[in-house]
Design a protein around this motif. Structure first.
Motif, PDB file in Angstrom:
ATOM      1  N   MET A 116       0.839  -1.188   0.000  1.00 45.18           N
ATOM      2  CA  MET A 116       0.000   0.000   0.000  1.00 45.18           C
ATOM      3  C   MET A 116       0.879   1.244   0.000  1.00 45.18           C
ATOM      4  SD  MET A 116      -3.132   0.858   2.562  1.00 45.18           S
ATOM      5  CE  MET A 116      -2.670   2.226   3.589  1.00 45.18           C
ATOM      6  N   GLN A 117       0.828   2.042  -1.037  1.00 44.46           N
ATOM      7  CA  GLN A 117       1.700   3.202  -1.172  1.00 44.46           C
ATOM      8  C   GLN A 117       1.004   4.447  -0.620  1.00 44.46           C
ATOM      9  OE1 GLN A 117       3.348   3.346  -5.213  1.00 44.46           O
ATOM     10  NE2 GLN A 117       4.996   2.092  -4.430  1.00 44.46           N
ATOM     11  N   ASN A 118       0.979   4.535   0.721  1.00 39.50           N
ATOM     12  CA  ASN A 118       0.247   5.634   1.362  1.00 39.50           C
ATOM     13  C   ASN A 118       1.046   6.931   1.429  1.00 39.50           C
ATOM     14  OD1 ASN A 118       2.067   4.640   3.228  1.00 39.50           O
ATOM     15  ND2 ASN A 118       0.692   4.821   4.969  1.00 39.50           N
ATOM     16  N   LEU A 119       2.261   6.928   0.879  1.00 42.11           N
ATOM     17  CA  LEU A 119       3.084   8.150   0.849  1.00 42.11           C
ATOM     18  C   LEU A 119       3.275   8.641  -0.583  1.00 42.11           C
ATOM     19  CD1 LEU A 119       5.780   7.191   3.520  1.00 42.11           C
ATOM     20  CD2 LEU A 119       3.704   8.545   3.852  1.00 42.11           C
ATOM     21  N   GLN A 120       2.453   8.169  -1.479  1.00 43.45           N
ATOM     22  CA  GLN A 120       2.536   8.566  -2.884  1.00 43.45           C
ATOM     23  C   GLN A 120       2.425  10.086  -3.011  1.00 43.45           C
ATOM     24  OE1 GLN A 120       2.793   5.945  -5.204  1.00 43.45           O
ATOM     25  NE2 GLN A 120       3.415   7.508  -6.674  1.00 43.45           N
ATOM     26  N   GLY A 121       3.340  10.670  -3.775  1.00 40.97           N
ATOM     27  CA  GLY A 121       3.312  12.108  -4.003  1.00 40.97           C
ATOM     28  C   GLY A 121       4.034  12.919  -2.957  1.00 40.97           C
ATOM     29  N   LYS A 122       4.564  12.264  -1.923  1.00 38.85           N
ATOM     30  CA  LYS A 122       5.277  12.982  -0.869  1.00 38.85           C
ATOM     31  C   LYS A 122       6.793  12.904  -1.105  1.00 38.85           C
ATOM     32  CE  LYS A 122       1.741  12.320   2.713  1.00 38.85           C
ATOM     33  NZ  LYS A 122       1.358  13.734   2.829  1.00 38.85           N
ATOM     34  N   THR A 123       7.485  13.969  -0.686  1.00 35.94           N
ATOM     35  CA  THR A 123       8.942  14.022  -0.795  1.00 35.94           C
ATOM     36  C   THR A 123       9.544  14.013   0.601  1.00 35.94           C
ATOM     37  OG1 THR A 123       8.801  15.294  -2.848  1.00 35.94           O
ATOM     38  CG2 THR A 123      10.897  15.350  -1.678  1.00 35.94           C
ATOM     39  N   ALA A 124      10.539  13.141   0.795  1.00 35.61           N
ATOM     40  CA  ALA A 124      11.153  12.971   2.107  1.00 35.61           C
ATOM     41  C   ALA A 124      12.656  13.227   2.048  1.00 35.61           C
ATOM     42  CB  ALA A 124      10.908  11.553   2.621  1.00 35.61           C
ATOM     43  N   LEU A 125      13.194  13.754   3.131  1.00 35.51           N
ATOM     44  CA  LEU A 125      14.642  13.933   3.290  1.00 35.51           C
ATOM     45  C   LEU A 125      15.064  13.206   4.553  1.00 35.51           C
ATOM     46  CD1 LEU A 125      17.409  15.274   2.679  1.00 35.51           C
ATOM     47  CD2 LEU A 125      16.629  17.251   3.995  1.00 35.51           C
ATOM     48  N   ILE A 126      16.074  12.344   4.420  1.00 39.31           N
ATOM     49  CA  ILE A 126      16.589  11.580   5.562  1.00 39.31           C
ATOM     50  C   ILE A 126      18.075  11.853   5.689  1.00 39.31           C
ATOM     51  CG2 ILE A 126      16.917   9.295   6.573  1.00 39.31           C
ATOM     52  CD1 ILE A 126      14.574   8.311   4.890  1.00 39.31           C
ATOM     53  N   THR A 127      18.502  12.427   6.804  1.00 42.47           N
ATOM     54  CA  THR A 127      19.928  12.643   7.017  1.00 42.47           C
ATOM     55  C   THR A 127      20.547  11.343   7.527  1.00 42.47           C
ATOM     56  OG1 THR A 127      19.732  13.426   9.310  1.00 42.47           O
ATOM     57  CG2 THR A 127      19.528  15.074   7.551  1.00 42.47           C
ATOM     58  N   GLY A 128      21.776  11.076   7.092  1.00 39.61           N
ATOM     59  CA  GLY A 128      22.418   9.825   7.491  1.00 39.61           C
ATOM     60  C   GLY A 128      21.660   8.626   6.960  1.00 39.61           C
ATOM     61  N   GLY A 129      21.204   8.735   5.712  1.00 38.51           N
ATOM     62  CA  GLY A 129      20.352   7.690   5.160  1.00 38.51           C
ATOM     63  C   GLY A 129      21.076   6.571   4.441  1.00 38.51           C
ATOM     64  N   ASN A 130      22.402   6.542   4.531  1.00 42.74           N
ATOM     65  CA  ASN A 130      23.146   5.530   3.775  1.00 42.74           C
ATOM     66  C   ASN A 130      23.405   4.243   4.540  1.00 42.74           C
ATOM     67  OD1 ASN A 130      25.100   7.662   4.968  1.00 42.74           O
ATOM     68  ND2 ASN A 130      26.380   5.844   4.794  1.00 42.74           N
ATOM     69  N   SER A 131      23.016   4.180   5.821  1.00 46.23           N
ATOM     70  CA  SER A 131      23.245   2.948   6.583  1.00 46.23           C
ATOM     71  C   SER A 131      22.283   2.878   7.761  1.00 46.23           C
ATOM     72  CB  SER A 131      24.694   2.879   7.103  1.00 46.23           C
ATOM     73  OG  SER A 131      24.942   3.918   8.035  1.00 46.23           O
ATOM     74  N   GLY A 132      22.216   1.707   8.365  1.00 50.19           N
ATOM     75  CA  GLY A 132      21.473   1.514   9.602  1.00 50.19           C
ATOM     76  C   GLY A 132      20.001   1.882   9.531  1.00 50.19           C
ATOM     77  N   ILE A 133      19.547   2.549  10.566  1.00 48.29           N
ATOM     78  CA  ILE A 133      18.135   2.903  10.675  1.00 48.29           C
ATOM     79  C   ILE A 133      17.739   3.926   9.608  1.00 48.29           C
ATOM     80  CG2 ILE A 133      16.473   4.111  12.163  1.00 48.29           C
ATOM     81  CD1 ILE A 133      17.781   2.561  14.517  1.00 48.29           C
ATOM     82  N   GLY A 134      18.640   4.836   9.260  1.00 44.09           N
ATOM     83  CA  GLY A 134      18.347   5.794   8.195  1.00 44.09           C
ATOM     84  C   GLY A 134      18.094   5.100   6.869  1.00 44.09           C
ATOM     85  N   TYR A 135      18.910   4.104   6.564  1.00 38.60           N
ATOM     86  CA  TYR A 135      18.751   3.324   5.332  1.00 38.60           C
ATOM     87  C   TYR A 135      17.432   2.554   5.371  1.00 38.60           C
ATOM     88  CZ  TYR A 135      19.994   0.048   1.560  1.00 38.60           C
ATOM     89  OH  TYR A 135      20.024  -0.686   0.390  1.00 38.60           O
ATOM     90  N   ALA A 136      17.141   1.936   6.515  1.00 40.05           N
ATOM     91  CA  ALA A 136      15.894   1.167   6.648  1.00 40.05           C
ATOM     92  C   ALA A 136      14.678   2.066   6.494  1.00 40.05           C
ATOM     93  CB  ALA A 136      15.867   0.459   8.001  1.00 40.05           C
ATOM     94  N   ALA A 137      14.753   3.273   7.057  1.00 38.21           N
ATOM     95  CA  ALA A 137      13.639   4.222   6.924  1.00 38.21           C
ATOM     96  C   ALA A 137      13.465   4.637   5.469  1.00 38.21           C
ATOM     97  CB  ALA A 137      13.890   5.451   7.796  1.00 38.21           C
ATOM     98  N   ALA A 138      14.573   4.904   4.786  1.00 39.76           N
ATOM     99  CA  ALA A 138      14.504   5.285   3.373  1.00 39.76           C
ATOM    100  C   ALA A 138      13.873   4.172   2.548  1.00 39.76           C
ATOM    101  CB  ALA A 138      15.902   5.606   2.852  1.00 39.76           C
ATOM    102  N   LYS A 139      14.269   2.939   2.814  1.00 39.50           N
ATOM    103  CA  LYS A 139      13.728   1.790   2.084  1.00 39.50           C
ATOM    104  C   LYS A 139      12.226   1.679   2.278  1.00 39.50           C
ATOM    105  CE  LYS A 139      14.548  -3.161   1.385  1.00 39.50           C
ATOM    106  NZ  LYS A 139      15.373  -4.327   1.811  1.00 39.50           N
TER     107      LYS A 139
END
Length: 245
Positions: free
Chosen positions: A1-24
């Motif tokens: 279910m793509q409930n964030l369709q049309g939204k833009t997100a910025l994640i700092t430290g998104g290349n590993s760990g919890i940041g990466y998991a959140a981005a995914k």
């Protein structure tokens, strides 16, 4: 279910760990995701894997924060989700603490997080969601964590005040406080030794380390409209560790 369709997100430290998991998780739910990090190669590799946009920024440096804010505003106009995740953990007994260690942790975990939020507020759409990544360490008194714990206590205070200040714009601000997770930050803190990890797990009622995706799913929930009436809240994701004072 793509409930964030049309939204833009910025994640700092998104290349590993919890940041990466959140981005995914955000990408899977339809959001356009920008991730930042200090290591160009690592950030670009993660972005390619995720289907995200890479931006290089050191969140401990004001110049990088200002540049990031201006770049996001120029390229995207406004964003709907901000996850302030970049941070480090350093261990020391109080009597052995150095000014260098103190400044390194505080410059990224407090000053960096504070001004990342500050400078990106004008770039947030009304009704946006902000998630600050804190830590269960803010709720415990574990030896050698005094500097790190203090930095996360500060984040929780900023989160609550930001929730009040931004409420007139319907911008929700919450914190997610992970306990011990199997992430790169644990390895960097020197806590990846099997005996050390067994000791850590012995203090967790659920008896295991957290999986980054578990925090990622909570962050995704808080980012979406299903959490529209939640602000100023801290969510502990620690397997019950904070119950063992």
């Amino acid at each position: 279910m793509q409930n964030l369709q049309g939204k833009t997100a910025l994640i700092t430290g998104g290349n590993s760990g919890i940041g990466y998991a959140a981005a995914k998780e955000l990408v899977a739910n339809g959001a356009k995701v920008i991730i930042t990090g200090r290591r160009k190669e690592a950030v670009e590799k993660a972005a390619a894997e995720l289907g995200a946009v890479a931006m290089i920024a050191d969140q401990s440096k004001m110049a990088d924060i200002e540049t990031l804010s201006a770049t996001v505003a120029t390229q995207y106009g406004k964003i709907d989700i901000l996850v302030v995740n970049a941070g480090i953990s350093k261990l020391t007994m109080i009597e052995n603490a150095t000014e260098e260690l103190f400044d390194e942790v505080m410059d990224l975990n407090v000053k960096g997080a504070y001004f990342t939020l500050s400078r990106l507020i004008p770039v947030l759409n009304d009704g946006a969601s902000v998630v600050l990544i804190s830590s269960s360490s803010a709720s415990k008194s574990i030896p050698q964590t005094s500097v790190y714990a203090a930095s996360k206590v500060a984040i929780n205070a900023v989160m609550k005040i930001a929730a009040v200040e931004l409420a007139p714009r319907r911008i929700r601000v919450n914190a997610v406080s992970p306990g011990p997770f199997a992430t790169e930050i644990m390895e960097k803190a020197g806590l990846n030794d099997p005996k050390t990890q067994e000791f850590i797990k012995s203090g967790v009622p659920l008896g295991r380390l957290g999986i980054p995706a578990e925090a990622g799913k909570l962050i995704s929930f808080l980012a979406g409209d299903d959490a529209a009436y939640i602000t100023g809240a801290e969510y502990l994701v620690d397997g019950g560790q904070s119950l063992n004072r």
